[in-house]
Design a protein around this motif. Structure first.
Motif, PDB file in Angstrom:
ATOM      1  N   ALA A  16       0.829  -1.204   0.000  1.00  0.00           N
ATOM      2  CA  ALA A  16       0.000   0.000   0.000  1.00  0.00           C
ATOM      3  C   ALA A  16       0.863   1.253   0.000  1.00  0.00           C
ATOM      4  O   ALA A  16       0.567   2.226  -0.705  1.00  0.00           O
ATOM      5  N   THR A  59      -6.572   6.284   0.340  1.00  0.00           N
ATOM      6  CA  THR A  59      -6.575   4.864   0.012  1.00  0.00           C
ATOM      7  C   THR A  59      -5.502   4.131   0.797  1.00  0.00           C
ATOM      8  O   THR A  59      -5.720   3.014   1.287  1.00  0.00           O
ATOM      9  N   ILE A  62      -6.686   3.667   4.381  1.00  0.00           N
ATOM     10  CA  ILE A  62      -7.695   2.615   4.466  1.00  0.00           C
ATOM     11  C   ILE A  62      -7.014   1.250   4.434  1.00  0.00           C
ATOM     12  O   ILE A  62      -7.357   0.350   5.209  1.00  0.00           O
TER      13      ILE A  62
END
Length: 71
Positions: A16, A59, A62
């Protein structure tokens, strides 16, 4: 060899973060190219750049929360 959930969480966080860094780099590089072509639009483009960066970072956060939640 077994992979623990903590290791999978660390891999998820790393992926991520990598995706967010690549996304931020692409947004800023395209912003700079656009400003180099049309400097008079810098003010309008800057707001869009910051919104794009905010969505990319959102994002990431999250994904970070999900990785921490599922450990």
């Amino acid at each position: 060899m077994t992979i623990t959930l903590a290791a999978l969480g660390a891999i998820a966080i790393g992926l991520a973060a990598l995706g967010a860094a690549i996304g931020d780099g692409l947004i800023v590089s395209n912003f700079l190219q656009a400003v180099a072509r049309q400097p008079e639009l810098e003010g309008k483009l800057r707001g869009s750049m910051f919104m794009g960066i905010a969505f990319v970072e959102g994002t990431f956060f999250i994904a970070l929360a999900m990785a921490l939640l599922f450990r």
